[in-house]
Enzyme design. Structure first.
Site, PDB file in Angstrom:
ATOM      1  N   GLU A  27     -34.252  -7.319  59.192  1.00 33.19           N
ATOM      2  CA  GLU A  27     -34.060  -5.964  59.154  1.00 33.19           C
ATOM      3  C   GLU A  27     -34.268  -5.456  57.815  1.00 33.19           C
ATOM      4  O   GLU A  27     -34.861  -4.173  57.781  1.00 33.19           O
ATOM      5  CB  GLU A  27     -32.608  -5.653  59.448  1.00 33.19           C
ATOM      6  CG  GLU A  27     -31.986  -6.058  60.692  1.00 33.19           C
ATOM      7  CD  GLU A  27     -32.924  -5.096  61.759  1.00 33.19           C
ATOM      8  OE1 GLU A  27     -33.261  -3.950  61.716  1.00 33.19           O
ATOM      9  OE2 GLU A  27     -32.963  -5.520  63.017  1.00 33.19           O
TER      10      GLU A  27
ATOM     11  N   HIS B 193     -40.904  -3.586  62.352  1.00 33.44           N
ATOM     12  CA  HIS B 193     -40.690  -4.766  63.329  1.00 33.44           C
ATOM     13  C   HIS B 193     -42.056  -5.203  63.935  1.00 33.44           C
ATOM     14  O   HIS B 193     -42.356  -6.293  64.623  1.00 33.44           O
ATOM     15  CB  HIS B 193     -39.547  -4.406  64.266  1.00 33.44           C
ATOM     16  CG  HIS B 193     -38.007  -4.452  63.731  1.00 33.44           C
ATOM     17  ND1 HIS B 193     -37.761  -5.468  62.725  1.00 33.44           N
ATOM     18  CD2 HIS B 193     -37.134  -3.673  64.128  1.00 33.44           C
ATOM     19  CE1 HIS B 193     -36.423  -5.203  62.614  1.00 33.44           C
ATOM     20  NE2 HIS B 193     -36.216  -4.118  63.291  1.00 33.44           N
TER      21      HIS B 193
ATOM     22  N   HIS C 199     -39.640   2.223  60.441  1.00 37.47           N
ATOM     23  CA  HIS C 199     -38.797   0.978  60.722  1.00 37.47           C
ATOM     24  C   HIS C 199     -39.180   0.155  62.089  1.00 37.47           C
ATOM     25  O   HIS C 199     -39.439  -1.243  61.929  1.00 37.47           O
ATOM     26  CB  HIS C 199     -37.028   1.158  60.599  1.00 37.47           C
ATOM     27  CG  HIS C 199     -36.575   0.003  60.872  1.00 37.47           C
ATOM     28  ND1 HIS C 199     -35.531  -0.453  59.759  1.00 37.47           N
ATOM     29  CD2 HIS C 199     -36.182  -0.927  62.064  1.00 37.47           C
ATOM     30  CE1 HIS C 199     -34.753  -1.455  60.227  1.00 37.47           C
ATOM     31  NE2 HIS C 199     -35.037  -1.640  61.619  1.00 37.47           N
ATOM     32  N   GLU C 200     -38.983   0.718  63.021  1.00 36.81           N
ATOM     33  CA  GLU C 200     -39.211   0.361  64.411  1.00 36.81           C
ATOM     34  C   GLU C 200     -40.644   0.038  64.689  1.00 36.81           C
ATOM     35  O   GLU C 200     -41.001  -1.262  65.154  1.00 36.81           O
ATOM     36  CB  GLU C 200     -38.635   1.113  65.508  1.00 36.81           C
ATOM     37  CG  GLU C 200     -37.317   1.475  65.555  1.00 36.81           C
ATOM     38  CD  GLU C 200     -36.306   0.126  65.469  1.00 36.81           C
ATOM     39  OE1 GLU C 200     -36.548  -1.015  65.861  1.00 36.81           O
ATOM     40  OE2 GLU C 200     -34.971   0.254  65.103  1.00 36.81           O
TER      41      GLU C 200
END
Length: 725
Positions: free
Chosen positions: A505, A452, A447-448
């Protein structure tokens, strides 16, 4: 309390847990401990700003509770309360409410933005106030605070239920007379000046005299309160309104932030850290956002520090317009074993990025490999503690220069322990209990880093210059030549506005699901064979379960709005997977009005699931890359709807979910104290209501703390009349 208030109280069984960091802290050298101490002091003092950012009454609620608990021990207060007819349960409710205010930095939940009210009658709350030593010593001051807040503290009328703008909720990022249209006009003005609003608030003055324009004051956070032609702007006319940019917001609270950052500089490990802190000092002193960006540039160059830290006006989740940052500061020690796994993921990232479904034209020209570490948090100030972070949030730095990822290693296991996991089969519950933490570490990493951290924004750089091959790049969704892109001065936040945080997100969560199917990635985290298969299954199951069970708690039916970015994102992904059909994901009502059952066909994740998420992820990225807000909004709002009828009546099922909800855990954090010149003491506290309150009183042992918040409330009060009827 009456049934309609049950969603807004914290129960007496509220879970309180310690954020354990002693082992990591004790391994530090004396200089590292001093560095961590002064950074923590800066973070905690700045964190008081969040009370002002949360609601008009939050600073006064904090001041009242601070005065009460600073004046005597909890045992002394309890004895007086019980002698005055307060029951044990009522006194516990008073402590729980206090813990909720401190932990959420205000009277609205950090996760969900819904209001927190005391779980006891107002007259009982008042009785405890009036038997306190603080009241006996200075009844006039205490009564004055109480009279200002007692009604609004308990009210959940209309917009007071949650944070929002205009009729949708409460905010202090804008004055109470501002609406969505005002926010759009302010955004247009700032965009025209090529300015961002991270460290700003907006106050509108309505002029009732005919022909005289209204005035918008954009107030920057800074120690300095005077005008500076490089930072502030004199009054000017824009679209039939007056605008000016001033500075000095939160001035008195930023003084100790600057002081402690300057002290920390003495113990920095290298010149990069010193330069970073000096830029932060300049930012907080002058209000220059450019200085914070420059500090962030030094920060991303500080590779592999023993003490990791970041501070400022960072996340825009709670600004209804999605552009103003809430203050936060964290200080943490690097966790070597997990950090090595993340480092391996980073070093292999260029192998995995091409596996994403959107094509190289929509990917960065070069992936800027970040520092990615797992941290044991010593201090996290703000309204709540996340599990992972990808920062800085500034587009031009993240896209062109780099970023950092951190996973908060001691937060994840503490926050994810569940005794009961409703709405799943017994076998799925057992798998979740066994693999949920391990699978979440994988999801956070993906995810990070690759959520992103990936994806390109197509931009016009100058009149005839672009960062992509204009006229040749085709849109994979329709085969047509790309004709939409970001214009000079436009940013992702300014274009996507209130939807932006949740949309991003959702994109990052979808990347996590999609790439968790890669066995080589699972191997990096030490998961092989059938265990890897279980980790993949639990990762998908856990996210979809959150989209069903946890997410609906953060939907506000009265305004048809989502109150939490991640929850909306997970609900959207659940809807996408259910729409995929082929009995891939099902939710059924097993007991009318009482229970649901969510099932996921694990043997279709690699086929039906991967295809559904891949197609959706492509749309998310293409709309983001091209700045196509209209298409993004149409799609995202479709999946965000919470219907009351049909085969999946989510609005009605929300009542079933809420009946089984567990309160979000509250963390007790340690404090550090300097003894003499060269000794730093770490003090831990009991994971209890008493321990948490004690930690806050020892963190802020001076009466000046509450007095400062009262003074800042007085400065703002004309813009936020308390609805105290």
């Amino acid at each position: 309390m009456s049934e309609d208030t049950s969603l807004f109280v914290l129960p007496n069984k509220q879970s309180v847990i310690s954020l354990e960091c002693e082992t990591a802290f004790n391994a530090l050298t004396i200089n590292e401990k001093l560095y961590a101490h002064y950074l923590s002091q800066a973070a905690w003092n700045g964190g008081l700003i969040v009370f002002i950012q949360t609601s008009p009454e939050s600073p006064l609620i904090f001041a009242l509770l601070h005065k009460i608990f600073l004046s005597e021990t909890i045992d002394e207060l309890k004895k007086s309360a019980l002698n005055s007819g307060i029951s044990e349960d009522e006194f516990t409710a008073f402590l729980v409410y206090t813990c909720g205010i401190f932990a959420n930095a205000g009277n609205y939940k950090s996760f969900g933005d819904s209001k927190i009210i005391p779980n006891m009658p107002k007259e009982k709350f008042e009785t405890i106030i009036k038997v306190s030593k603080a009241y006996k010593d200075n009844s006039k001051d205490i009564e004055d605070i109480w009279n200002k807040i007692q009604n609004v503290m308990y009210s959940i009328k209309g917009k007071l239920k949650s944070l929002g703008l205009g009729d949708k909720g409460v905010t202090t990022y804008f004055s109470a007379n501002c609406t969505d249209k005002d926010a759009e006009l302010v955004n247009e003005f700032m965009q025209g000046k090529e300015l961002e609003s991270y460290n700003a608030r907006c106050f509108k003055r309505i002029n009732k005299t005919a022909g005289i324009m209204d005035t918008y004051e954009i107030r920057l956070a800074s120690v300095k309160t005077d005008n500076d032609s490089n930072i502030t702007l004199p009054e000017e006319v824009f679209k039939n309104a007056k605008f000016k940019i001033t500075r000095g917001d939160y001035s008195k609270l930023l003084i100790p932030v600057v002081d402690n950052l300057q002290r920390a500089t003495k113990y920095a490990a290298n010149e990069i850290e010193k330069n970073m802190l000096n830029k932060y000092v300049e930012h907080f002193t002058t209000g220059s956002l450019q200085a914070h960006k420059d500090g962030s540039r030094f920060w991303i160059k500080d590779k592999g520090p023993v003490i990791e830290t970041y501070i400022g006006f960072i996340e825009t989740y709670r600004d209804p317009a999605g552009q103003r940052g809430e203050f936060e500061g964290f200080v943490a020690m690097v966790k070597k074993d997990m950090s090595e796994k993340f480092a391996t993921l980073v070093s292999n990232s260029e192998k995995f990025i091409p596996k994403l479904p959107w094509g190289k034209e929509f990917e960065k020209d070069k992936f800027l490999k970040p520092d990615f570490t797992s941290l044991d948090v010593l201090t996290f100030s703000g309204s709540g503690i996340p599990a992972g972070i990808n920062i800085p949030n500034y587009d031009e730095i993240r896209q062109l220069e780099g970023f950092k990822n951190v996973s908060l290693g001691n937060v994840i296991p503490a926050n994810m322990k569940l005794d009961v996991i409703p709405f799943l089969t017994e076998n799925d519950q057992n798998l979740m209990k066994t693999y949920r933490i391990a699978s979440f570490e994988v999801q956070v990493g993906l995810h990070e880093l690759l959520g992103h951290g990936t994806g390109k924004l197509l931009r016009q750089l100058e009149s005839d210059s672009y960062n992509f091959d204009k006229g040749k790049v085709k849109n994979p969704l329709n085969g047509e030549i790309i004709d939409k892109f970001f214009l000079p001065g436009e940013t992702y936040d300014s274009k996507f506005g209130p939807m932006g945080s949740s949309y991003e997100e959702c994109r990052a969560e979808a990347v996590g699901l999609y790439l968790s199917l890669e066995k080589e990635i699972l191997s990096i985290f030490g998961h092989e064979g059938s265990k890897a298969d279980d980790i993949i299954y639990v990762n998908w199951l856990s996210l979809l379960w959150n989209g069903c069970v946890k997410a609906l708690e953060f939907y506000q039916p009265s305004t048809e709005t989502w109150l939490q970015a991640h929850s909306q994102a997970r609900y959207v992904l659940l809807r996408v997977c259910m729409e995929a059909g082929d009995d891939f994901v099902n939710v059924v009502e097993t007991e009318p009005g009482k229970s649901l059952l969510l099932t996921l066909d694990r043997f279709k994740i690699q086929t039906v699931g991967k295809r559904a998420i891949g197609e959706f992820l492509t749309k998310l990225q293409i709309y983001k890359s091209t700045g196509d807000v209209e298409a993004a909004k149409k799609m995202y709002e479709k999946y965000s709807k919470v219907p009351a009828t049909g085969p999946h009546p989510w609005a009605r099922w929300r009542d079933i979910v809420l009946a089984r909800k567990e309160p979000r855990k509250i963390f007790v954090q340690s404090n550090t104290f300097v003894n003499g010149e060269k000794e730093v003491q770490l003090k831990n506290y009991e994971p209890s209501f008493v321990g948490l309150i004690q930690s806050w009183m020892e963190r802020f042992p001076s009466a000046e703390t509450s007095q400062t918040l009262i003074e800042l409330w007085e400065k703002d009060k004309e813009h936020f009349m308390l609805e105290n009827n």
